[in-house]
Motif scaffolding. Structure first.
Motif, PDB file in Angstrom:
ATOM      1  N   HIS A 165      13.248   2.635  -8.431  1.00 21.20           N
ATOM      2  CA  HIS A 165      13.814   3.693  -7.970  1.00 21.20           C
ATOM      3  C   HIS A 165      13.328   4.248  -7.365  1.00 21.20           C
ATOM      4  CE1 HIS A 165      16.177   7.829  -8.273  1.00 21.20           C
ATOM      5  NE2 HIS A 165      17.074   6.546  -8.890  1.00 21.20           N
ATOM      6  N   VAL A 166      13.875   5.871  -6.491  1.00 22.58           N
ATOM      7  CA  VAL A 166      13.198   5.701  -5.132  1.00 22.58           C
ATOM      8  C   VAL A 166      12.765   6.516  -5.250  1.00 22.58           C
ATOM      9  CG1 VAL A 166      13.402   7.404  -3.347  1.00 22.58           C
ATOM     10  CG2 VAL A 166      15.565   5.504  -3.365  1.00 22.58           C
ATOM     11  N   ASP A 167      12.608   7.640  -6.892  1.00 16.69           N
ATOM     12  CA  ASP A 167      12.112   8.955  -8.022  1.00 16.69           C
ATOM     13  C   ASP A 167      10.606   7.857  -8.770  1.00 16.69           C
ATOM     14  OD1 ASP A 167      13.894  10.353  -6.665  1.00 16.69           O
ATOM     15  OD2 ASP A 167      14.779  10.058  -8.421  1.00 16.69           O
ATOM     16  N   ASP A 168      11.024   6.775  -8.468  1.00 16.60           N
ATOM     17  CA  ASP A 168       9.465   6.198  -8.678  1.00 16.60           C
ATOM     18  C   ASP A 168       8.140   6.879  -8.084  1.00 16.60           C
ATOM     19  OD1 ASP A 168      10.919   5.387 -11.143  1.00 16.60           O
ATOM     20  OD2 ASP A 168      11.275   3.602  -9.921  1.00 16.60           O
ATOM     21  N   PHE A 169       8.598   6.198  -6.090  1.00 13.54           N
ATOM     22  CA  PHE A 169       7.522   6.094  -5.630  1.00 13.54           C
ATOM     23  C   PHE A 169       7.152   7.106  -4.796  1.00 13.54           C
ATOM     24  CE2 PHE A 169       9.402   2.086  -6.136  1.00 13.54           C
ATOM     25  CZ  PHE A 169       7.916   1.473  -5.473  1.00 13.54           C
ATOM     26  N   GLU A 170       7.329   8.242  -5.703  1.00 14.26           N
ATOM     27  CA  GLU A 170       7.342   9.625  -4.961  1.00 14.26           C
ATOM     28  C   GLU A 170       6.178  10.680  -5.154  1.00 14.26           C
ATOM     29  OE1 GLU A 170       7.227  11.653  -9.382  1.00 14.26           O
ATOM     30  OE2 GLU A 170       8.975  12.701  -8.271  1.00 14.26           O
ATOM     31  N   ASN A 171       4.691   9.548  -5.190  1.00 19.97           N
ATOM     32  CA  ASN A 171       3.420  10.027  -4.873  1.00 19.97           C
ATOM     33  C   ASN A 171       2.797   9.312  -3.445  1.00 19.97           C
ATOM     34  OD1 ASN A 171       3.407  11.968  -6.864  1.00 19.97           O
ATOM     35  ND2 ASN A 171       1.972  10.041  -8.306  1.00 19.97           N
ATOM     36  N   TYR A 172       3.612   8.428  -2.774  1.00 14.48           N
ATOM     37  CA  TYR A 172       3.532   7.163  -2.218  1.00 14.48           C
ATOM     38  C   TYR A 172       2.744   8.337  -1.174  1.00 14.48           C
ATOM     39  CZ  TYR A 172       7.665   9.649   1.631  1.00 14.48           C
ATOM     40  OH  TYR A 172       7.696  10.562   2.445  1.00 14.48           O
ATOM     41  N   GLU A 173       2.525   9.623  -0.734  1.00 14.16           N
ATOM     42  CA  GLU A 173       2.128   9.932   0.509  1.00 14.16           C
ATOM     43  C   GLU A 173       0.366  10.437   0.543  1.00 14.16           C
ATOM     44  OE1 GLU A 173       3.948  13.594   1.236  1.00 14.16           O
ATOM     45  OE2 GLU A 173       5.625  13.013   2.084  1.00 14.16           O
ATOM     46  N   ASP A 174       0.047  10.688  -0.739  1.00 17.38           N
ATOM     47  CA  ASP A 174      -1.495  10.301  -1.210  1.00 17.38           C
ATOM     48  C   ASP A 174      -1.814   9.085  -2.115  1.00 17.38           C
ATOM     49  OD1 ASP A 174      -0.293  11.447  -2.659  1.00 17.38           O
ATOM     50  OD2 ASP A 174      -1.170  13.577  -2.684  1.00 17.38           O
ATOM     51  N   TRP A 175      -0.667   8.402  -2.212  1.00 16.65           N
ATOM     52  CA  TRP A 175      -1.242   7.544  -3.323  1.00 16.65           C
ATOM     53  C   TRP A 175      -2.409   5.892  -3.096  1.00 16.65           C
ATOM     54  CZ3 TRP A 175      -1.405   2.148  -3.421  1.00 16.65           C
ATOM     55  CH2 TRP A 175      -2.011   1.624  -5.254  1.00 16.65           C
ATOM     56  N   GLY A 176      -3.270   6.516  -3.554  1.00 18.72           N
ATOM     57  CA  GLY A 176      -5.346   5.036  -3.481  1.00 18.72           C
ATOM     58  C   GLY A 176      -4.754   4.322  -5.148  1.00 18.72           C
ATOM     59  N   ASN A 177      -5.991   3.306  -4.508  1.00 17.20           N
ATOM     60  CA  ASN A 177      -6.620   2.527  -5.767  1.00 17.20           C
ATOM     61  C   ASN A 177      -7.740   2.387  -5.029  1.00 17.20           C
ATOM     62  OD1 ASN A 177      -5.756   0.484  -3.965  1.00 17.20           O
ATOM     63  ND2 ASN A 177      -4.698  -0.616  -5.368  1.00 17.20           N
ATOM     64  N   ASN A 178      -8.567   1.679  -5.708  1.00 17.27           N
ATOM     65  CA  ASN A 178     -10.238   1.168  -5.463  1.00 17.27           C
ATOM     66  C   ASN A 178     -10.537   0.383  -3.984  1.00 17.27           C
ATOM     67  OD1 ASN A 178      -8.848  -0.516  -6.974  1.00 17.27           O
ATOM     68  ND2 ASN A 178     -10.477  -0.709  -8.725  1.00 17.27           N
ATOM     69  N   VAL A 179      -8.959   0.006  -3.458  1.00 22.64           N
ATOM     70  CA  VAL A 179      -8.935  -0.582  -2.215  1.00 22.64           C
ATOM     71  C   VAL A 179      -8.362  -0.387  -1.546  1.00 22.64           C
ATOM     72  CG1 VAL A 179      -8.515  -3.026  -1.711  1.00 22.64           C
ATOM     73  CG2 VAL A 179      -8.577  -2.770  -4.015  1.00 22.64           C
TER      74      VAL A 179
END
Lengths: 291, 256
Positions: A165-179
């Motif tokens: 769902h589109v709402d699942d990805f709401e943090n896409y602007e600053d999402w990051g992991n250890n890679v």
């Protein structure tokens, strides 16, 4: 004495026998060879052939071409769908087969032929879900089951096997992991048209939502048409030897400047998900008896 | 007198003074030694021949009567020995099978790629050769295209390695058995072993904590360095080795 050696005398009768025997051996060889060539070059099923497709450009490594892109549509409720046009029957060379293809208008009077034959490679062509009229398969993109939460911790918030769902990805602007760097794109691993099939015949996909895609959509009509709201999806099968590459999955990718790209750890192929270009592939025919 | 005695108790190896071992007719003269050019193989042959003849003499002097028997009887000697050997190996098999857990796991799932995916370790060198793409030349005559694909190039590199190994016995037909006898060929061998090791590292370059470009360059540099060092060391050791060999030889059979 002319016949001192042990060979029979050369005679008309003997020449005749030689001619008959030699001729039949030769024709036998030719027939077998021709039959063998016919058999080995006969198309085993419908579909396939050389065609243009859009995909992530291969940057490095032994992969022959880029990773094919799945055009995305978002339904009224906000769920992600991979474009799967209505199947139609075509006839080619006396063989009837099904295709799912459509024209996508990319402006300037030009259009791109999108066909699900783009994904007929690496054995995918034998998968149930790749058949245009597969029973019980819909277009929705679904999360992996089990979820790769070790690679993408944000997936702990979603339910395994659910529709994306589109709402699942709401943090896409600053999402990051250890890679790699944060804010490049928020990824999810999933499957497409692979409900109730064995794990080895599920079609693996990679979905990324990124601001970069949104920027690209402003000047690229193909991206604008196929990547709504910054979402882009790929069939996640390395075009080299059919492994499943990863985006922001392994830190070793930074050895190849691929920490923000799609990296296949088998033979170090790198695809750039933010560089989409038209490429060519030889699509493989689906096996006979599928239609 | 005592001085004289102690001098005589030690055999002189430099050709001066009387030798303790009396030279017989077999002992070569200095001239004969100088004329000998075959070197170590000839020397070895002489040693063996001498040992064989001594054995023969001993046998002839002995009172032991050799019977006309070609081997041991099948029963009981051979049978019991064979049973013992086979029991040992069957026992080992059973023991290993009992102590080790069964290794068959689920079939591989092509929809998942493991984090570390490599061939067996003894094939790393060959896997590394498949990654030689960066030195596949781009020919200007073809407009910057490669004459063959990187895959074919890697496979041909394997063929070149196998070819080189196969051709070495034809290039060097010497009878040397010790590296010190032929430093050049020993250096080639060490370089080859080093190359097998460095290409193995190239194969696992994505896991090695070194920049892949450095790994790749070292893969070709290190074998050269190793070969050079080997050559230098063996060349230096040669002098001492020859000296040692000569000393033993002349101690055994001092020159006339």
């Amino acid at each position: 004495m002319a016949n001192d050696d042990n060979y029979p005398v050369e005679s008309d009768r003997r020449r005749f026998v030689k001619g008959v025997v030699g001729g039949s051996v030769l024709s036998g060889l030719l027939t077998t060879g021709a039959a063998g060539v016919t058999l080995s070059t006969k198309p085993s099923g419908g579909g396939g052939g050389a065609m243009d497709y859009f995909g992530a450009v291969r940057e490095l490594g032994p992969a022959p071409r880029g990773l094919p892109q799945i055009p995305i549509e978002i339904d009224d409720e906000g769920y992600l769908q991979g474009l799967w046009p209505e199947p139609e029957t075509v006839e080619e060379g006396g063989v009837e087969y099904q295709v799912s293809r459509t024209e996508i208008d990319i402006g300037g009077g030009e259009s791109v032929t999108y066909s699900t034959e783009w994904f007929q490679y690496c054995g995918l062509q034998t998968f149930e879900g790749i058949r245009p009229d597969a029973e019980g398969q819909d277009e929705y993109l679904r999360y992996d089951d089990p979820l790769p939460t070790a690679d993408y911790p944000w997936l702990e918030e979603v339910t395994a096997g659910n529709q994306m769902h589109v709402d699942d990805f709401e943090n896409y602007e600053d999402w990051g992991n250890n890679v790699g760097d944060a804010g490049v794109g928020q990824p999810a691993a999933g499957t497409w048209r692979s409900q109730d099939v064995s794990p080895e015949s599920k079609i693996p996909i990679l979905v990324i939502r990124s601001t970069r895609i949104e920027e690209m959509a402003q000047d690229d009509e193909w991206i604008a048409q196929t990547c709504p709201e910054g979402f882009i999806a790929f069939v996640n099968k390395c075009t080299h030897f059919c492994c499943v590459p990863g985006y922001k999955k392994l830190s070793e990718a930074s050895n190849y400047n691929a920490e923000n790209k799609i990296y296949c750890n088998c033979h170090q192929s790198v695809y750039d998900p933010f560089d989409i270009a038209q490429q060519q592939l030889i699509s493989l025919p689906r096996p006979e008896g599928d239609e | 007198m005592s001085d004289n005695d102690s001098q005589q108790s030690e055999p002189a190896t430099d050709g001066s003074g009387p030798g303790i071992v009396a030279p017989d007719d077999e002992v070569p003269s200095w001239r004969e030694r100088k004329e000998r050019t075959t070197g170590l193989s000839r020397l070895t042959y002489e040693y063996f021949e001498r040992a064989r003849r001594e054995d023969q003499d001993l046998r002839q002097e002995s009172s032991y009567v050799e019977r006309d028997v070609l081997g041991f009887p099948a029963w009981p000697h051979e049978t019991i020995r064979n049973l013992a050997i086979s029991s040992f190996f069957i026992g080992m098999l059973l023991f290993l099978a009992a102590t080790m857990p069964p290794t068959l796991e689920d079939a591989a799932n092509p929809a998942v790629t493991p984090e570390i995916i490599l061939p067996d370790w003894y094939l790393y060198w060959s896997f590394g050769l498949l990654k030689l793409g960066p030195i596949n030349p781009e020919l200007s005559i073809l407009g910057g295209d490669k004459i063959m694909s990187d895959e074919l190039y890697g496979v041909l590199a394997n063929a070149v390695v196998f070819g080189a190994i196969a051709i070495v016995p034809f290039l060097n037909k010497g009878s040397a058995r010790r590296p010190v006898e032929q430093p050049f060929w020993a250096a080639i061998g060490v370089g080859g072993v080093m190359f097998a090791f460095t290409t193995s590292v190239v194969a696992v370059q994505n896991l090695a904590p070194i920049d892949p470009n450095i790994t790749f360059d070292l893969a070709f540099l290190l074998p050269l360095v190793a070969a050079t060092i080997t050559y230098a060391v063996l060349k230096t050791m040669r002098e001492g080795y020859m000296y040692d060999l000569n000393r033993r030889y002349y101690r055994l059979r001092p020159p006339r």
